[in-house]
Scaffold this motif. Structure first.
Motif, PDB file in Angstrom:
ATOM      1  N   ALA A 133      -3.624  63.732  11.646  1.00  0.00           N
ATOM      2  CA  ALA A 133      -3.211  65.233  11.424  1.00  0.00           C
ATOM      3  C   ALA A 133      -4.663  66.754  11.089  1.00  0.00           C
ATOM      4  O   ALA A 133      -4.946  67.104  12.002  1.00  0.00           O
ATOM      5  N   TYR A 134      -5.389  65.486  10.874  1.00  0.00           N
ATOM      6  CA  TYR A 134      -6.626  65.804  10.505  1.00  0.00           C
ATOM      7  C   TYR A 134      -7.626  66.994  12.230  1.00  0.00           C
ATOM      8  O   TYR A 134      -8.811  66.821  12.604  1.00  0.00           O
ATOM      9  N   ALA A 165       2.374  69.959  10.799  1.00  0.00           N
ATOM     10  CA  ALA A 165       2.716  71.844  10.438  1.00  0.00           C
ATOM     11  C   ALA A 165       2.330  72.044   9.651  1.00  0.00           C
ATOM     12  O   ALA A 165       1.204  73.465   9.677  1.00  0.00           O
ATOM     13  N   ASP A 166       2.087  71.025   8.024  1.00  0.00           N
ATOM     14  CA  ASP A 166       1.537  71.672   6.855  1.00  0.00           C
ATOM     15  C   ASP A 166       0.189  72.556   6.910  1.00  0.00           C
ATOM     16  O   ASP A 166      -0.853  73.629   6.916  1.00  0.00           O
ATOM     17  N   ILE A 167      -0.797  71.344   7.880  1.00  0.00           N
ATOM     18  CA  ILE A 167      -2.878  71.493   7.775  1.00  0.00           C
ATOM     19  C   ILE A 167      -2.211  72.953   9.230  1.00  0.00           C
ATOM     20  O   ILE A 167      -3.534  73.769   8.586  1.00  0.00           O
ATOM     21  N   LEU A 168      -2.093  72.806  10.118  1.00  0.00           N
ATOM     22  CA  LEU A 168      -2.458  73.537  11.034  1.00  0.00           C
ATOM     23  C   LEU A 168      -1.691  75.113  10.959  1.00  0.00           C
ATOM     24  O   LEU A 168      -2.078  75.866  11.336  1.00  0.00           O
ATOM     25  N   ASN A 169      -0.647  74.720   9.487  1.00  0.00           N
ATOM     26  CA  ASN A 169      -0.308  76.175   9.711  1.00  0.00           C
ATOM     27  C   ASN A 169       0.919  76.737  10.708  1.00  0.00           C
ATOM     28  O   ASN A 169       0.426  78.492  11.371  1.00  0.00           O
ATOM     29  N   ARG A 188       8.114  73.016  10.564  1.00  0.00           N
ATOM     30  CA  ARG A 188       7.789  74.299   9.718  1.00  0.00           C
ATOM     31  C   ARG A 188       6.916  74.616   9.135  1.00  0.00           C
ATOM     32  O   ARG A 188       7.174  73.619   7.786  1.00  0.00           O
ATOM     33  N   PRO A 189       5.876  74.749   8.980  1.00  0.00           N
ATOM     34  CA  PRO A 189       4.723  74.818   7.524  1.00  0.00           C
ATOM     35  C   PRO A 189       5.226  75.444   6.397  1.00  0.00           C
ATOM     36  O   PRO A 189       5.485  76.839   6.487  1.00  0.00           O
ATOM     37  N   PHE A 190       5.109  74.225   5.645  1.00  0.00           N
ATOM     38  CA  PHE A 190       5.727  74.786   3.556  1.00  0.00           C
ATOM     39  C   PHE A 190       3.981  75.036   2.819  1.00  0.00           C
ATOM     40  O   PHE A 190       4.381  75.681   1.894  1.00  0.00           O
ATOM     41  N   ARG A 237      -6.028  74.173   2.771  1.00  0.00           N
ATOM     42  CA  ARG A 237      -7.849  74.468   2.485  1.00  0.00           C
ATOM     43  C   ARG A 237      -8.762  73.320   1.854  1.00  0.00           C
ATOM     44  O   ARG A 237      -9.300  72.908   2.316  1.00  0.00           O
ATOM     45  N   LYS A 238      -8.150  73.064  -0.112  1.00  0.00           N
ATOM     46  CA  LYS A 238      -8.767  71.876   0.321  1.00  0.00           C
ATOM     47  C   LYS A 238      -8.932  71.017   0.492  1.00  0.00           C
ATOM     48  O   LYS A 238      -9.899  69.894   0.418  1.00  0.00           O
ATOM     49  N   LEU A 239      -7.385  70.518   1.156  1.00  0.00           N
ATOM     50  CA  LEU A 239      -7.872  69.266   1.998  1.00  0.00           C
ATOM     51  C   LEU A 239      -8.386  69.055   2.986  1.00  0.00           C
ATOM     52  O   LEU A 239      -8.627  67.879   3.169  1.00  0.00           O
TER      53      LEU A 239
END
Length: 496
Positions: A384-385, A422-426, A469-471, A478-480
């Motif tokens: 994902a990163y 989804a969370d990392i991409l927002n 969907r991003p949560f 940002r930190k991750l």
């Protein structure tokens, strides 16, 4: 007899697959066969071309036999293939002069470094859309011509042929009658001028490659030839061809400018359709040909991540901390986080947007509390990163903010990974009902050429199975990601 099916050959890096599609785009059945991977030296990756051919045609024949369909009901064959991997063979006998050198192979890294020092970077980027890297086919062909005894002399006499895997398959399917490739595959060789749409004479001269040994370049959807009657008992038109990632883009119906997809296969490949506009990336991406259809060439921006699903395979085969790929999702969910551990799977260097041939894999942030479960979760998160790295560059180059990402490939069935993506991409992540988009794209291209389907059929066929969907809160995101960027920096230039 009425044509009812399209046969799709999906020739990948680790296996060959054959799938049969009916007129309503459903997979009737499929067959798959893995073949050997050869690693003769550190950084070298090879395949046996004959093994590739035998595995591919073996699955196709078995599929036809198993489904008990009439060969005369197959309207056409479409081909999707691992890209950049190169085969050189004897024109008279069909015997390879050397093993296929795989896209992951790093043996020509020093040659690439030399070319960069000779200021070829700008010319190659401008005219091929690519950066100088051992990933692409040109330096692999150069290596075979100059290292394997007698091959250069035979090339000058026109006694050998060169091709990417699509070319090798078509040549064998037609009994040696047809030597072709399509625009999408040609654009990955670092020899094809994507502006003038022809083999670049300056680059052929640079790499010492006679144009006569290269295949003719055709559109991605047209009848190239027919299978030798002895193979299936009847001739079948070979009518569609595209590199696997471009095939997946088409299979996801990303036909309009600005639409994008990400494929989680052996590597991870994100493509954005840029229409007839050729965008020169300023952010470490590649400009490539998406496909050529009805006299029109469509371009794309691409970010290539070398190791994705291969990292999960590494967990299974090398570390032996999972029994199969499906275990990774369950294990990842058994821990709350990664204990701030990052896995950077740069086993074959780093692709976009870093392009570091000398990077190597790393596990960073290990403490005594870290277990194999944290390593599994960290490995999944690395996919994902890496996708985030590419998407950031893609949005910068195109000026288009993606609201959603279309996904496919084996690892997209992992719900943990897709939610984390989804969370990392927002951004929303859309998984289609039919995740066989690479094979489907090849089938689409073949079907169009023989009027089995229309473009409207293809656009209207697409169905979403699930939207993630991003949560995640922005601060955590940002930190991750900042931790990931720090880890990547540590892994870069490791061998220099």
């Amino acid at each position: 007899m009425e044509k009812k099916y399209i046969l799709s050959l999906d020739q990948g890096t680790s296996s060959s697959r054959s799938l049969l599609f009916d007129s309503s785009f459903k997979v009737i059945d499929w067959e798959q066969r893995e073949f050997n991977q050869y690693y003769p030296k550190a950084g070298w990756v090879e395949h046996e071309p004959i093994e590739i051919w035998e595995s591919q045609i073996g699955t196709a024949k078995l599929l036809v036999e198993k489904t008990k369909i009439q060969v005369s009901q197959i309207g056409a064959i479409g081909i999707a293939n691992q890209r950049e991997t190169i085969v050189v063979w004897e024109k008279a006998t069909g015997e390879p002069v050397y093993r296929a050198i795989v896209w992951q192979d790093k043996r020509t890294a020093d040659l690439c470094k030399k070319l960069k020092g000779e200021d070829w970077s700008e010319y190659i980027k401008k005219n091929t859309g690519l950066i100088i890297d051992s990933y692409f086919s040109a330096t692999k062909i150069h290596w075979i011509l100059n290292v394997v005894p007698g091959v250069k002399e035979k090339a000058k006499k026109g006694e050998i042929l060169v091709g990417t895997i699509d070319t090798w398959l078509v040549w064998n399917l037609t009994g040696g009658k047809v030597h072709v490739t399509d625009y999408s595959n040609a654009s990955r060789t670092m020899l094809f001028n994507i502006r003038e749409l022809k083999w670049d004479q300056n680059l052929l001269e640079l790499f010492g490659i006679p144009e006569s040994i290269l295949p003719e370049v055709k559109e991605s959807s047209e009848i190239y030839g027919y299978t030798e009657k002895s193979i299936f008992g009847e001739e079948i038109p070979i009518a569609g061809m595209a590199g696997d990632q471009q095939a997946a883009l088409f299979g996801q119906a990303c036909i309009e400018k600005g639409m994008a997809k990400n494929t989680y296969g052996t590597g991870c490949f994100m493509l954005m359709n840029t229409g007839e506009q050729l965008i020169n990336s300023q952010s470490g991406l590649l400009t490539t040909i998406a496909l050529a259809l009805n006299g029109k060439v469509t371009y794309a921006l691409e970010g290539s991540v070398f190791i994705a699903g291969a990292a999960i395979k590494w967990l299974r085969d090398a570390l032996r901390i999972i029994d199969n790929a499906n275990d990774s999702e369950r294990i990842a969910l058994e821990v709350e986080d990664t204990e701030e551990v990052y896995v950077v799977p740069a086993f074959s260097g780093l692709g976009a947007p870093y392009w570091d041939m000398y990077a190597r894999g790393a596990i960073l942030g290990i403490t005594q509390g870290v277990t194999d479960k944290h390593i599994v979760r960290s490995t999944l998160e690395s996919l994902a990163y890496q996708t985030m790295d590419v998407l950031t560059a893609m949005e910068k180059d195109s000026g288009i903010k993606l609201a959603s990402l279309n996904v496919d490939g084996g690892a997209c069935v992992n719900n943990f990974l897709m939610q984390f993506q989804a969370d990392i991409l927002n951004a929303e992540v859309n998984r289609p009902k039919n995740i066989e988009t690479t094979a489907l794209g090849a089938a689409f291209l073949a079907g169009l050429a023989v009027n089995f389907w229309t473009l409207k059929d293809i656009i209207e066929n697409r169905e979403i199975e699930r939207t993630f969907r991003p949560f995640m809160k922005e601060e955590k995101r940002r930190k991750l990601y900042a931790g990931w960027l720090k880890a990547v920096k540590k892994a870069m230039n490791w061998q220099q």
